[in-house]
Design a protein around this motif. Structure first.
Motif, mmCIF file in Angstrom:
data_model
loop_
_atom_site.group_PDB
_atom_site.id
_atom_site.type_symbol
_atom_site.label_atom_id
_atom_site.label_comp_id
_atom_site.label_asym_id
_atom_site.label_seq_id
_atom_site.Cartn_x
_atom_site.Cartn_y
_atom_site.Cartn_z
ATOM 1 N N ASP A 93 0.831 -1.210 0.000
ATOM 2 C CA ASP A 93 0.000 0.000 0.000
ATOM 3 C C ASP A 93 0.865 1.258 0.000
ATOM 4 O O ASP A 93 0.552 2.232 -0.684
ATOM 5 C CB ASP A 93 -0.931 0.019 1.216
ATOM 6 N N ALA A 94 1.944 1.236 0.778
ATOM 7 C CA ALA A 94 2.842 2.392 0.818
ATOM 8 C C ALA A 94 3.484 2.624 -0.549
ATOM 9 O O ALA A 94 3.577 3.767 -1.010
ATOM 10 C CB ALA A 94 3.912 2.189 1.887
ATOM 11 N N LEU A 95 3.895 1.554 -1.197
ATOM 12 C CA LEU A 95 4.490 1.696 -2.531
ATOM 13 C C LEU A 95 3.482 2.246 -3.530
ATOM 14 O O LEU A 95 3.824 3.080 -4.379
ATOM 15 C CB LEU A 95 5.047 0.353 -3.007
ATOM 16 N N ASP A 96 2.222 1.810 -3.441
ATOM 17 C CA ASP A 96 1.178 2.344 -4.326
ATOM 18 C C ASP A 96 0.991 3.841 -4.098
ATOM 19 O O ASP A 96 0.860 4.617 -5.053
ATOM 20 C CB ASP A 96 -0.148 1.620 -4.100
ATOM 21 N N ALA A 97 0.957 4.260 -2.837
ATOM 22 C CA ALA A 97 0.774 5.677 -2.526
ATOM 23 C C ALA A 97 1.963 6.495 -3.001
ATOM 24 O O ALA A 97 1.800 7.565 -3.605
ATOM 25 C CB ALA A 97 0.556 5.861 -1.020
ATOM 26 N N LEU A 98 3.154 6.003 -2.756
ATOM 27 C CA LEU A 98 4.343 6.732 -3.197
ATOM 28 C C LEU A 98 4.429 6.790 -4.718
ATOM 29 O O LEU A 98 4.817 7.812 -5.285
ATOM 30 C CB LEU A 98 5.599 6.097 -2.597
ATOM 31 N N ALA A 99 4.030 5.716 -5.385
ATOM 32 C CA ALA A 99 4.020 5.720 -6.850
ATOM 33 C C ALA A 99 3.014 6.742 -7.379
ATOM 34 O O ALA A 99 3.282 7.434 -8.364
ATOM 35 C CB ALA A 99 3.689 4.323 -7.382
ATOM 36 N N ALA A 100 1.871 6.857 -6.713
ATOM 37 C CA ALA A 100 0.866 7.833 -7.141
ATOM 38 C C ALA A 100 1.392 9.254 -7.014
ATOM 39 O O ALA A 100 1.050 10.127 -7.818
ATOM 40 C CB ALA A 100 -0.413 7.670 -6.323
ATOM 41 N N LEU A 101 2.238 9.497 -6.033
ATOM 42 C CA LEU A 101 2.790 10.839 -5.822
ATOM 43 C C LEU A 101 4.056 11.104 -6.636
ATOM 44 O O LEU A 101 4.536 12.234 -6.670
ATOM 45 C CB LEU A 101 3.108 11.034 -4.332
ATOM 46 N N SER A 102 4.566 10.089 -7.312
ATOM 47 C CA SER A 102 5.863 10.219 -7.967
ATOM 48 C C SER A 102 5.802 10.830 -9.364
ATOM 49 O O SER A 102 6.806 10.854 -10.060
ATOM 50 C CB SER A 102 6.562 8.856 -8.032
ATOM 51 N N GLN A 103 4.664 11.344 -9.737
ATOM 52 C CA GLN A 103 4.521 12.003 -11.041
ATOM 53 C C GLN A 103 4.203 13.476 -10.777
ATOM 54 O O GLN A 103 3.391 13.798 -9.912
ATOM 55 C CB GLN A 103 3.408 11.300 -11.826
ATOM 56 N N GLU A 104 4.841 14.365 -11.510
ATOM 57 C CA GLU A 104 4.781 15.799 -11.219
ATOM 58 C C GLU A 104 3.359 16.358 -11.128
ATOM 59 O O GLU A 104 3.016 17.034 -10.155
ATOM 60 C CB GLU A 104 5.576 16.571 -12.277
ATOM 61 N N SER A 105 2.520 16.094 -12.106
ATOM 62 C CA SER A 105 1.187 16.703 -12.076
ATOM 63 C C SER A 105 0.311 16.083 -10.990
ATOM 64 O O SER A 105 -0.517 16.777 -10.393
ATOM 65 C CB SER A 105 0.506 16.627 -13.443
ATOM 66 N N ARG A 106 0.488 14.790 -10.690
ATOM 67 C CA ARG A 106 -0.282 14.189 -9.589
ATOM 68 C C ARG A 106 0.165 14.754 -8.252
ATOM 69 O O ARG A 106 -0.648 14.984 -7.368
ATOM 70 C CB ARG A 106 -0.158 12.663 -9.591
ATOM 71 N N LEU A 107 1.452 15.006 -8.101
ATOM 72 C CA LEU A 107 1.944 15.608 -6.867
ATOM 73 C C LEU A 107 1.378 17.020 -6.712
ATOM 74 O O LEU A 107 0.933 17.407 -5.622
ATOM 75 C CB LEU A 107 3.475 15.630 -6.847
ATOM 76 N N ARG A 108 1.355 17.790 -7.799
ATOM 77 C CA ARG A 108 0.760 19.139 -7.751
ATOM 78 C C ARG A 108 -0.724 19.066 -7.410
ATOM 79 O O ARG A 108 -1.232 19.869 -6.616
ATOM 80 C CB ARG A 108 0.967 19.846 -9.093
ATOM 81 N N LEU A 109 -1.428 18.107 -7.989
ATOM 82 C CA LEU A 109 -2.846 17.909 -7.709
ATOM 83 C C LEU A 109 -3.059 17.568 -6.238
ATOM 84 O O LEU A 109 -3.920 18.141 -5.565
ATOM 85 C CB LEU A 109 -3.397 16.802 -8.603
ATOM 86 N N PHE A 110 -2.278 16.645 -5.722
ATOM 87 C CA PHE A 110 -2.368 16.260 -4.318
ATOM 88 C C PHE A 110 -2.125 17.471 -3.417
ATOM 89 O O PHE A 110 -2.875 17.712 -2.470
ATOM 90 C CB PHE A 110 -1.344 15.151 -4.033
ATOM 91 N N ARG A 111 -1.116 18.247 -3.721
ATOM 92 C CA ARG A 111 -0.800 19.423 -2.898
ATOM 93 C C ARG A 111 -1.920 20.458 -2.958
ATOM 94 O O ARG A 111 -2.239 21.087 -1.954
ATOM 95 C CB ARG A 111 0.533 20.017 -3.334
ATOM 96 N N LEU A 112 -2.530 20.627 -4.113
ATOM 97 C CA LEU A 112 -3.678 21.537 -4.226
ATOM 98 C C LEU A 112 -4.807 21.071 -3.313
ATOM 99 O O LEU A 112 -5.381 21.867 -2.561
ATOM 100 C CB LEU A 112 -4.166 21.609 -5.674
ATOM 101 N N LEU A 113 -5.127 19.787 -3.363
ATOM 102 C CA LEU A 113 -6.223 19.274 -2.547
ATOM 103 C C LEU A 113 -5.921 19.374 -1.055
ATOM 104 O O LEU A 113 -6.806 19.698 -0.257
ATOM 105 C CB LEU A 113 -6.562 17.843 -2.946
ATOM 106 N N VAL A 114 -4.682 19.116 -0.668
ATOM 107 C CA VAL A 114 -4.314 19.256 0.744
ATOM 108 C C VAL A 114 -4.477 20.709 1.177
ATOM 109 O O VAL A 114 -4.966 20.991 2.270
ATOM 110 C CB VAL A 114 -2.883 18.740 0.992
ATOM 111 N N THR A 115 -4.114 21.634 0.301
ATOM 112 C CA THR A 115 -4.274 23.056 0.611
ATOM 113 C C THR A 115 -5.740 23.402 0.835
ATOM 114 O O THR A 115 -6.070 24.222 1.691
ATOM 115 C CB THR A 115 -3.708 23.923 -0.535
#
Length: 123
Positions: free
Chosen positions: A5-27
């Motif tokens: 599960d941790a590897l799946d989550a880290l893989a989801a965050l390992s792409q630039e636009s998904r990381l930006r999307l995640f950070r937007l939602l956290v904000t």
């Protein structure tokens, strides 16, 4: 959370636009944003956004809810806490419960008050 599960989550965050999307939602905090507003803010096509949101959701980092005709996406703070807990499991020499105060301080589910101004009004 287990290693897979941790590897799946880290893989989801390992792409630039998904990381930006995640950070937007956290904000934006637990109130989240409608999909159309996310697409506008990130300047991405809806089908691309849908794929990115799907990967973050399957990884347990975001969740969706329906409000009328809109689908609202928000961070899944329980999933984020689980990932950070997994990553910090061996901190403090092993007793992970000593790290819980740190996680609680930075992952408050009631962060709407301080998150909303950065996200703005979604009406």
């Amino acid at each position: 959370m287990d290693e897979t599960d941790a590897l799946d989550a880290l893989a989801a965050l390992s792409q630039e636009s998904r990381l930006r999307l995640f950070r937007l939602l956290v904000t934006c905090g637990p109130d989240g944003l409608p999909a159309g507003e996310i697409a506008r803010r990130m300047d991405v096509p809806h089908n691309t956004l849908s794929s990115q949101l799907g990967q973050l959701s399957r990884a347990g980092l975001t969740r969706a809810r329906r409000e009328g005709r809109s689908v609202i996406y928000a961070p899944d703070f329980d999933g984020i806490r689980a990932l950070l807990g997994f990553l910090m499991k061996d901190c403090c020499g092993g007793p992970a419960e000593q790290c819980n105060a740190l996680l609680d301080r930075f992952l408050r589910p009631d962060c709407t008050t301080h998150c909303q101004p950065a996200c703005g009004d979604r009406s």
